[in-house]
Write a protein that holds these residues in place. Structure first.
Motif, short mmCIF file in Angstrom:
data_model
loop_
_atom_site.label_atom_id
_atom_site.label_comp_id
_atom_site.label_asym_id
_atom_site.label_seq_id
_atom_site.Cartn_x
_atom_site.Cartn_y
_atom_site.Cartn_z
N GLU A 84 -2.17 12.19 17.31
CA GLU A 84 -2.22 11.54 18.61
C GLU A 84 -0.88 11.67 19.34
OE1 GLU A 84 -3.02 7.07 20.51
OE2 GLU A 84 -3.43 7.49 18.39
N ASP A 85 0.20 11.51 18.57
CA ASP A 85 1.54 11.62 19.14
C ASP A 85 1.81 13.04 19.64
OD1 ASP A 85 4.17 10.09 19.43
OD2 ASP A 85 4.83 11.90 18.38
N ASP B 102 0.00 11.00 13.74
CA ASP B 102 0.91 12.06 14.22
C ASP B 102 0.19 12.98 15.20
OD1 ASP B 102 2.96 11.07 12.73
OD2 ASP B 102 2.71 12.48 11.06
N LYS C 21 -0.11 13.79 22.84
CA LYS C 21 0.50 13.16 24.01
C LYS C 21 1.73 13.94 24.46
CE LYS C 21 2.07 8.79 25.94
NZ LYS C 21 2.25 7.32 25.74
N ARG C 22 2.50 14.41 23.48
CA ARG C 22 3.69 15.19 23.83
C ARG C 22 3.30 16.50 24.52
NH1 ARG C 22 9.33 15.72 20.86
NH2 ARG C 22 10.18 17.43 22.08
N HIS D 13 8.17 11.41 25.52
CA HIS D 13 8.56 12.26 24.39
C HIS D 13 9.58 13.35 24.73
CE1 HIS D 13 4.71 10.52 23.07
NE2 HIS D 13 5.18 10.68 21.84
#
Length: 493
Positions: free
Chosen positions: A56-57, A54, A60-61, A139
Motif C-alpha cells: 500500500e505504501d 508495504d 501511494k509513493r 513520500h
C-alpha cells in the motif's frame, strides 16, 4: 536605502537567456521526468514481493511520483509557450511570500511570463517551484531529483581525485620545509586557485553541451594544462589575494558553496591546504544550499555523503583504482584527516551536518542562499544570515563565494569594464571577499574595455561558454570567473 543599480537586469530577450528558456531548462525538466519514471519503475518492481502494508505504501509513493511527473510536464509545456509564472503554493517551506510578492510586482509590470521575467529570478523560481512539487507529497519530501546525476558525474572524476590526493600527500611529505617557505606556499596557493577555478566547470545545469573529454580536460591541474589555459585568463589578480592572506593569523575562511561532486572536492582540498600547510587559516566554514538548486549545488546531504563516498574507493571505476593504487591510499589518508577536522571543528558546515533538505529551525540563516535576492541585500533582507554567518563589517575572516556569482552582481547589465567593487554594491568593503567563477552567463565585470570589445567583436560566446577566466584587479577586491574566468578579491575597508 536599498541599493539600486544604474542598469536593468538580464532577461530572456538576450540571446543566451532565450537559449536558456527554450533549450537548457526544458532539457533539465526532461531529466527530472526521466529520473522520476526510473524511480517509479524501480518501486513498481518491489510491489509483488511486498507485504500488504508495504504494498500500500509503495503504491501511494508511485502515485505521488506520477503526480509530480504530471506537474513537471505541465511546467515544461507552459515554459515553452511563454505562459505566466504561477504562484508558489503555501507548502510550509521558506520564501513563499518573497517569491509570490515578486511575481505580483512582475505581473503589474507585465513581465511575469517565462520570456519576459528577469532571467535570474526566473531560474531561482524554477528550482523553488520544483521543490514545492516534491514537498507537497508524503513520500518524496526528501528526494533530490538531481542526486544520481551529481553522483554519476562525480564518479567520472576518479582519476583527477586520486592524482590530487597524491599531490596533497607529497606536499605533506615536504613538511616544515614547505610551511616555513612563503615562496613555496605562494606557488602552491596558485595551484589551488587554478584547481578550484577550472574545477568549477563541472556545473551540471550547463553540461547539456560539454563532453566528458571537456570535463576531464578542465579538471586537470597539471602545469601543461595550466599553461594552455593561460590565454583564457583575461585578468589575473591572485597576487592581491595572497598578499591579504599573508596578513592573517589563525583566521577563518568561509566557503559559500556552489557545485557538488568534483568542485566540492577541490574546495575541500583548498581548505585542507589552508589549515594544514599555512599558518594563516585555522578554521573553514562551508555554507550549503538547503534545497536542490541549479541541478548541482551542494545540499547538506551532498556534503555529508561526499565524505562517505570518498571513503569507499569502490565508488570509482575498478580500472582507475587499480591503475592508481597509491592515489587510492593517499585519498584514504586525506579523507581521514578531513573527518578528524570535522570532528574537531576545523572544518564545519554552517548548519548541522545531518540537516535534511529544506532544513530545520537551526538552519534558518542558510535559507537566504536559495532566494532570488542579490547578495548585496543580505544585510537588510537577511540580517540573521548576515549576523549568524559572521558576515560582519570589519571582520578579519575571508569569504570565498563559489556560489552562483550572478547574485553577487545582481545579474545586471553592467558594462564589462565596471569595477567589481561597484558591481557588488554594499558588499564592497563590508568584509574580505573572494569570488571564483566560470563565465557561464552574460554578466561580466572587472575587465578592460579594450579586451571586452575585442572579444565581443570576435563573435565568440566568451561570456557564456565557460572558456575564459578573469582574476579582476581592484584595490578593494579579487574576483574569479572560469573557462574564460575571473578571480576577484575585496578586502574590508
Amino acid at each position: 536605502m536599498p541599493f539600486s543599480p544604474p542598469y536593468p537586469p538580464y532577461d530572456p530577450t538576450d540571446k543566451s537567456g532565450y537559449d536558456t528558456v527554450v533549450k537548457r531548462w526544458p532539457i533539465i525538466l526532461t531529466g527530472v521526468v526521466d529520473t522520476l519514471h526510473k524511480a517509479s519503475h524501480n518501486l513498481s518492481l518491489q510491489v509483488s514481493a511486498a507485504s500488504d502494508a508495504d504494498k500500500e505504501d509503495l503504491m501511494k509513493r508511485i502515485e505521488e511520483g506520477k503526480g509530480i511527473i504530471e506537474k513537471v510536464g505541465k511546467l515544461k509545456y507552459e515554459m515553452g509557450r511563454d505562459k505566466p509564472l504561477e504562484n508558489i503554493p503555501d507548502d510550509g517551506e521558506p520564501s513563499v511570500a518573497l517569491y509570490n510578492a515578486e511575481l505580483q510586482a512582475l505581473a503589474e509590470d507585465k513581465r511575469n511570463t517565462w520570456f519576459t521575467a528577469p532571467w535570474l529570478f526566473a531560474e531561482c523560481y524554477l528550482y523553488r517551484l520544483l521543490r514545492s512539487h516534491f514537498v507537497q507529497t508524503e513520500h518524496w519530501k526528501s528526494y533530490d531529483p538531481f542526486y544520481d546525476q551529481k553522483m554519476n558525474t562525480f564518479q567520472q572524476s576518479g582519476k583527477s581525485i586520486f592524482h590530487i590526493a597524491t599531490t596533497m600527500h607529497e606536499i605533506g611529505v615536504g613538511g616544515d620545509d614547505i610551511q616555513s617557505d612563503p615562496e613555496i606556499l605562494k606557488v602552491l596557493f596558485n595551484e589551488m586557485i587554478q584547481m578550484c577555478l577550472w574545477g568549477n566547470a563541472t556545473d551540471l545545469s550547463l553540461l547539456t553541451h560539454l563532453s566528458q573529454e571537456d570535463i576531464h580536460q578542465l579538471q586537470s591541474v597539471g602545469k601543461e594544462a595550466q599553461a594552455a589555459r593561460k590565454k583564457f585568463i583575461l585578468c589575473d589578480d591572485e597576487e592581491a589575494v595572497w598578499k591579504h592572506i599573508q596578513t592573517l593569523k589563525d583566521a577563518q575562511f568561509h566557503f559559500v558553496l556552489d557545485n557538488s561532486g568534483f568542485e566540492l572536492f577541490t574546495d575541500l582540498v583548498f581548505a585542507d591546504f589552508l589549515v594544514t600547510y599555512t599558518p594563516y587559516v585555522a578554521k573553514v566554514v562551508f555554507h550549503p544550499k538547503l534545497i536542490p538548486w541549479f541541478v548541482s549545488d551542494v545540499t547538506p546531504p551532498d556534503f555529508k555523503d561526499t565524505f562517505t563516498t570518498l571513503s569507499d574507493t569502490s565508488f570509482f571505476p575498478i580500472s582507475i583504482a587499480h591503475e592508481l593504487q597509491s592515489g587510492s591510499d593517499h585519498l584514504e589518508e586525506m579523507i581521514s584527516r578531513w573527518k578528524r577536522y570535522l570532528d574537531t571543528g576545523v572544518f564545519s558546515l554552517s548548519v548541522p551536518l545531518d540537516t535534511p533538505l529544506a532544513g530545520t529551525a537551526h538552519s534558518r540563516p542558510a535559507e537566504f542562499w536559495t532566494t532570488p535576492r542579490p547578495y548585496w541585500d543580505m544585510e537588510t533582507e537577511a540580517p540573521e544570515t548576515f549576523r549568524k554567518s559572521k558576515f560582519q563589517r570589519n571582520s578579519e575572516n575571508l569569504y570565498r563565494f563559489l556560489t552562483f556569482a550572478n547574485r553577487l552582481t545582481g545579474d545586471i547589465r553592467w558594462p564589462a569594464w565596471t569595477p567589481f567593487a561597484e558591481a557588488i554594491g554594499p558588499l564592497a568593503g563590508a568584509f574580505p571577499l573572494l569570488s571564483l567563477r566560470t563565465n557561464k552567463a552574460d554578466v561580466v565585470v572587472g575587465i578592460s574595455k579594450e579586451i571586452a570589445e575585442k572579444l565581443d567583436a570576435s563573435g565568440e560566446k566568451w561570456r557564456v561558454d565557460g572558456r575564459y577566466v578573469l582574476i579582476t584587479p581592484n584595490n578593494h577586491h579579487v574576483h574569479i570567473f572560469d573557462r574564460y574566468a575571473l578571480v576577484s578579491f575585496v578586502p574590508k575597508i
